[in-house]
Design a protein around this motif. Structure first.
Motif, PDB file in Angstrom:
ATOM      1  N   TYR A 199       0.841  -1.201   0.000  1.00 25.76           N
ATOM      2  CA  TYR A 199       0.000   0.000   0.000  1.00 25.76           C
ATOM      3  C   TYR A 199       0.878   1.254   0.000  1.00 25.76           C
ATOM      4  O   TYR A 199       1.949   1.255   0.604  1.00 25.76           O
ATOM      5  CB  TYR A 199      -0.891   0.018   1.251  1.00 25.76           C
ATOM      6  CG  TYR A 199      -1.810  -1.179   1.357  1.00 25.76           C
ATOM      7  CD1 TYR A 199      -2.661  -1.525   0.315  1.00 25.76           C
ATOM      8  CD2 TYR A 199      -1.821  -1.971   2.502  1.00 25.76           C
ATOM      9  CE1 TYR A 199      -3.496  -2.624   0.412  1.00 25.76           C
ATOM     10  CE2 TYR A 199      -2.658  -3.078   2.602  1.00 25.76           C
ATOM     11  CZ  TYR A 199      -3.486  -3.393   1.549  1.00 25.76           C
ATOM     12  OH  TYR A 199      -4.305  -4.479   1.637  1.00 25.76           O
ATOM     13  N   MET A 228       3.338  -3.261   9.018  1.00 30.22           N
ATOM     14  CA  MET A 228       2.651  -3.858   7.874  1.00 30.22           C
ATOM     15  C   MET A 228       3.415  -5.066   7.342  1.00 30.22           C
ATOM     16  O   MET A 228       4.637  -5.077   7.308  1.00 30.22           O
ATOM     17  CB  MET A 228       2.530  -2.806   6.774  1.00 30.22           C
ATOM     18  CG  MET A 228       1.379  -3.061   5.856  1.00 30.22           C
ATOM     19  SD  MET A 228       1.755  -2.415   4.239  1.00 30.22           S
ATOM     20  CE  MET A 228       1.059  -3.725   3.255  1.00 30.22           C
ATOM     21  N   ARG A 229       2.672  -6.095   6.952  1.00 31.31           N
ATOM     22  CA  ARG A 229       3.310  -7.375   6.624  1.00 31.31           C
ATOM     23  C   ARG A 229       4.229  -7.325   5.412  1.00 31.31           C
ATOM     24  O   ARG A 229       5.012  -8.252   5.200  1.00 31.31           O
ATOM     25  CB  ARG A 229       2.251  -8.463   6.497  1.00 31.31           C
ATOM     26  CG  ARG A 229       1.776  -8.929   7.865  1.00 31.31           C
ATOM     27  CD  ARG A 229       0.510  -9.750   7.784  1.00 31.31           C
ATOM     28  NE  ARG A 229       0.104 -10.246   9.098  1.00 31.31           N
ATOM     29  CZ  ARG A 229      -0.508  -9.528  10.032  1.00 31.31           C
ATOM     30  NH1 ARG A 229      -0.759  -8.246   9.826  1.00 31.31           N
ATOM     31  NH2 ARG A 229      -0.860 -10.064  11.184  1.00 31.31           N
ATOM     32  N   ARG A 245       8.047  -7.803   6.417  1.00 28.56           N
ATOM     33  CA  ARG A 245       8.797  -9.077   6.527  1.00 28.56           C
ATOM     34  C   ARG A 245       9.325  -9.507   5.162  1.00 28.56           C
ATOM     35  O   ARG A 245      10.361 -10.156   5.064  1.00 28.56           O
ATOM     36  CB  ARG A 245       7.940 -10.151   7.205  1.00 28.56           C
ATOM     37  CG  ARG A 245       6.587 -10.377   6.592  1.00 28.56           C
ATOM     38  CD  ARG A 245       5.691 -11.350   7.363  1.00 28.56           C
ATOM     39  NE  ARG A 245       5.273 -10.896   8.677  1.00 28.56           N
ATOM     40  CZ  ARG A 245       4.203 -11.381   9.326  1.00 28.56           C
ATOM     41  NH1 ARG A 245       3.457 -12.330   8.786  1.00 28.56           N
ATOM     42  NH2 ARG A 245       3.886 -10.949  10.519  1.00 28.56           N
ATOM     43  N   LEU A 302      -5.488   1.226  -0.636  1.00 26.27           N
ATOM     44  CA  LEU A 302      -6.572   0.667   0.177  1.00 26.27           C
ATOM     45  C   LEU A 302      -7.889   1.197  -0.379  1.00 26.27           C
ATOM     46  O   LEU A 302      -7.978   2.356  -0.792  1.00 26.27           O
ATOM     47  CB  LEU A 302      -6.420   1.118   1.634  1.00 26.27           C
ATOM     48  CG  LEU A 302      -5.359   0.394   2.481  1.00 26.27           C
ATOM     49  CD1 LEU A 302      -5.003   1.228   3.703  1.00 26.27           C
ATOM     50  CD2 LEU A 302      -5.847  -0.983   2.908  1.00 26.27           C
ATOM     51  N   GLN A 358      -7.830  -1.963  -4.140  1.00 23.81           N
ATOM     52  CA  GLN A 358      -7.499  -3.191  -3.411  1.00 23.81           C
ATOM     53  C   GLN A 358      -8.440  -4.337  -3.812  1.00 23.81           C
ATOM     54  O   GLN A 358      -8.060  -5.505  -3.754  1.00 23.81           O
ATOM     55  CB  GLN A 358      -7.690  -2.826  -1.936  1.00 23.81           C
ATOM     56  CG  GLN A 358      -7.322  -3.793  -0.910  1.00 23.81           C
ATOM     57  CD  GLN A 358      -7.851  -3.320   0.454  1.00 23.81           C
ATOM     58  OE1 GLN A 358      -8.473  -2.249   0.585  1.00 23.81           O
ATOM     59  NE2 GLN A 358      -7.608  -4.116   1.463  1.00 23.81           N
ATOM     60  N   GLY A 389      -7.494  -9.611  -1.470  1.00 23.42           N
ATOM     61  CA  GLY A 389      -7.418  -8.160  -1.652  1.00 23.42           C
ATOM     62  C   GLY A 389      -6.490  -7.507  -0.643  1.00 23.42           C
ATOM     63  O   GLY A 389      -6.649  -6.334  -0.307  1.00 23.42           O
ATOM     64  N   GLN A 390      -5.507  -8.270  -0.161  1.00 23.72           N
ATOM     65  CA  GLN A 390      -4.589  -7.733   0.848  1.00 23.72           C
ATOM     66  C   GLN A 390      -3.214  -7.483   0.244  1.00 23.72           C
ATOM     67  O   GLN A 390      -2.977  -7.690  -0.937  1.00 23.72           O
ATOM     68  CB  GLN A 390      -4.484  -8.731   2.005  1.00 23.72           C
ATOM     69  CG  GLN A 390      -5.794  -8.916   2.762  1.00 23.72           C
ATOM     70  CD  GLN A 390      -5.628  -9.836   3.948  1.00 23.72           C
ATOM     71  OE1 GLN A 390      -5.057 -10.915   3.847  1.00 23.72           O
ATOM     72  NE2 GLN A 390      -6.145  -9.414   5.092  1.00 23.72           N
ATOM     73  N   ALA A 391      -2.302  -7.058   1.096  1.00 22.25           N
ATOM     74  CA  ALA A 391      -0.894  -6.920   0.744  1.00 22.25           C
ATOM     75  C   ALA A 391      -0.098  -7.576   1.872  1.00 22.25           C
ATOM     76  O   ALA A 391      -0.572  -7.587   3.012  1.00 22.25           O
ATOM     77  CB  ALA A 391      -0.526  -5.449   0.604  1.00 22.25           C
ATOM     78  N   PRO A 392       1.059  -8.136   1.578  1.00 21.86           N
ATOM     79  CA  PRO A 392       1.827  -8.028   0.339  1.00 21.86           C
ATOM     80  C   PRO A 392       1.498  -9.132  -0.664  1.00 21.86           C
ATOM     81  O   PRO A 392       0.875 -10.130  -0.344  1.00 21.86           O
ATOM     82  CB  PRO A 392       3.268  -8.213   0.839  1.00 21.86           C
ATOM     83  CG  PRO A 392       3.116  -9.204   1.970  1.00 21.86           C
ATOM     84  CD  PRO A 392       1.819  -8.849   2.628  1.00 21.86           C
ATOM     85  N   GLU A 410       0.551 -14.238   0.450  1.00 20.75           N
ATOM     86  CA  GLU A 410       0.814 -14.743   1.806  1.00 20.75           C
ATOM     87  C   GLU A 410       2.284 -14.500   2.159  1.00 20.75           C
ATOM     88  O   GLU A 410       3.198 -15.076   1.552  1.00 20.75           O
ATOM     89  CB  GLU A 410       0.453 -16.219   1.997  1.00 20.75           C
ATOM     90  CG  GLU A 410      -1.035 -16.476   2.146  1.00 20.75           C
ATOM     91  CD  GLU A 410      -1.655 -15.813   3.397  1.00 20.75           C
ATOM     92  OE1 GLU A 410      -0.949 -15.647   4.415  1.00 20.75           O
ATOM     93  OE2 GLU A 410      -2.828 -15.450   3.339  1.00 20.75           O
ATOM     94  N   SER A 411       2.485 -13.679   3.180  1.00 21.92           N
ATOM     95  CA  SER A 411       3.851 -13.290   3.540  1.00 21.92           C
ATOM     96  C   SER A 411       4.717 -14.503   3.896  1.00 21.92           C
ATOM     97  O   SER A 411       5.927 -14.494   3.647  1.00 21.92           O
ATOM     98  CB  SER A 411       3.830 -12.283   4.691  1.00 21.92           C
ATOM     99  OG  SER A 411       3.182 -12.825   5.825  1.00 21.92           O
TER     100      SER A 411
HETATM  101  N1  LIG Z   1      -1.997 -13.651   5.952  1.00 20.62           N
HETATM  102  C1  LIG Z   1      -1.662 -12.496   5.150  1.00 20.62           C
HETATM  103  C2  LIG Z   1      -2.189 -11.275   5.884  1.00 20.62           C
HETATM  104  C3  LIG Z   1      -1.979 -10.035   5.043  1.00 20.62           C
HETATM  105  C4  LIG Z   1      -2.573  -8.835   5.744  1.00 20.62           C
HETATM  106  O1  LIG Z   1      -3.268  -8.939   6.790  1.00 20.62           O
HETATM  107  N2  LIG Z   1      -2.320  -7.671   5.170  1.00 20.62           N
HETATM  108  C5  LIG Z   1      -2.880  -6.460   5.724  1.00 20.62           C
HETATM  109  C6  LIG Z   1      -1.807  -5.397   5.815  1.00 20.62           C
HETATM  110  S1  LIG Z   1      -0.597  -5.855   7.007  1.00 20.62           S
HETATM  111  C7  LIG Z   1      -3.947  -5.953   4.788  1.00 20.62           C
HETATM  112  O2  LIG Z   1      -3.812  -6.056   3.589  1.00 20.62           O
HETATM  113  N3  LIG Z   1      -4.993  -5.372   5.368  1.00 20.62           N
HETATM  114  C8  LIG Z   1      -6.071  -4.775   4.632  1.00 20.62           C
HETATM  115  C9  LIG Z   1      -7.214  -5.697   4.446  1.00 20.62           C
HETATM  116  O3  LIG Z   1      -7.213  -6.833   4.953  1.00 20.62           O
HETATM  117  O4  LIG Z   1      -8.163  -5.282   3.780  1.00 20.62           O
HETATM  118  C10 LIG Z   1      -0.151 -12.411   4.946  1.00 20.62           C
HETATM  119  O5  LIG Z   1       0.567 -12.786   5.868  1.00 20.62           O
HETATM  120  O6  LIG Z   1       0.304 -11.981   3.871  1.00 20.62           O
END
Ligand SMILES: N[C@@H](CCC(=O)N[C@@H](CS)C(=O)NCC(=O)O)C(=O)O
Length: 214
Positions: free
Chosen positions: A7, A18-19, A22, A41, A45, A57-60, A71-72
């Motif tokens: 993001y 934020m993931r 890592r 976001l 997203q 729809g998440q990151a990374p 998945e990180s």
């Molecule tokens: N299990 C996923 C979790 C990813 C995650 O929770 N990302 C957060 C940012 S740290 C995110 O995108 N949050 C916004 C959302 O879920 O809409 C991973 O480890 O990559």
């Protein structure tokens, strides 16, 4: 070259946590160059283009050649396989590192994440005040187990691996609680990992990335 999707902006409290961090840390340990793509976001997203990269729809997420990976944990493993700094070459060492990566995500992150959610989003809610002692007690049990497994070693398997990287990043989620202060060997281990130049470079890059995009 790996492209990391993250993001351009997250709330201040989330910026260091934020993931994507890592992934940046693993890339820095492995000495791999990478470029960054921003997905905002909100609507972007949830766009079909981003959902093809990250089904939730998440990151990374990362892309390299024909590979798109989300998945990180999976991403950290992919990067670790490219570098002996993160992954021992022998079969036993490799599987032990992978076990710690899973332990960090499955046994520790699942315990600390609910506490993180209370601290960051619900601290003053009555339900959170009632629930917090139980959640903290469970976290302490997990911290005690990791500290016991660590013993007097510098790292969980004696040498630094991707398992340490993931464990320390997961523990960072509850930095603001200072629960780790009750576990001096674990605290020293975390500080040892965070003092690594690659950790510092990754943190600077993540925070600078958010600053520039702001
Ligand atoms: N299990 C996923 C979790 C990813 C995650 O929770 N990302 C957060 C940012 S740290 C995110 O995108 N949050 C916004 C959302 O879920 O809409 C991973 O480890 O990559």
């Amino acid at each position: 070259m790996i492209t990391l999707t993250t993001y351009p902006w997250v709330p201040d409290f989330a910026a260091p946590l934020m993931r994507a961090f890592r992934v940046r840390w693993a890339l820095e340990e492995a000495g791999l160059p990478y470029s960054v793509r921003h997905v905002a976001l909100g609507a972007e997203q949830c766009s079909p283009e981003h959902l093809a990269r990250q089904p939730f729809g998440q990151a990374p997420a990362i892309e390299e050649g024909g590979l798109t990976l989300f998945e990180s944990g999976a991403i950290a493993l992919y990067i670790a396989e490219k570098s002996e700094v993160l992954m021992p070459r022998d079969d036993i060492g490799r599987m032990r590192a992978i076990a710690w990566l899973f332990a960090a995500l499955n046994s520790v992150e699942t315990a600390v994440q609910p506490l993180g959610e209370i601290v960051f989003f619900h601290e003053d809610a009555n339900w959170a005040k009632e629930r917090r002692p139980q959640v903290e007690s469970f976290v302490r049990r997990r911290l005690a187990s990791v500290e016991q497994a660590l013993g007097d070693k510098a790292y969980l398997e004696g040498r630094f691996t991707v398992g340490d990287l993931m464990m320390v990043d997961v523990l960072r989620i509850i930095d603001s609680t200072h629960l780790i202060d009750g576990f001096p060997k674990l605290k020293a281990y975390k500080q040892r990992c965070e003092a690594r130049p690659a950790f510092q470079r990754a943190l600077t890059a993540q925070l600078e990335g958010f600053r520039q995009a702001a």
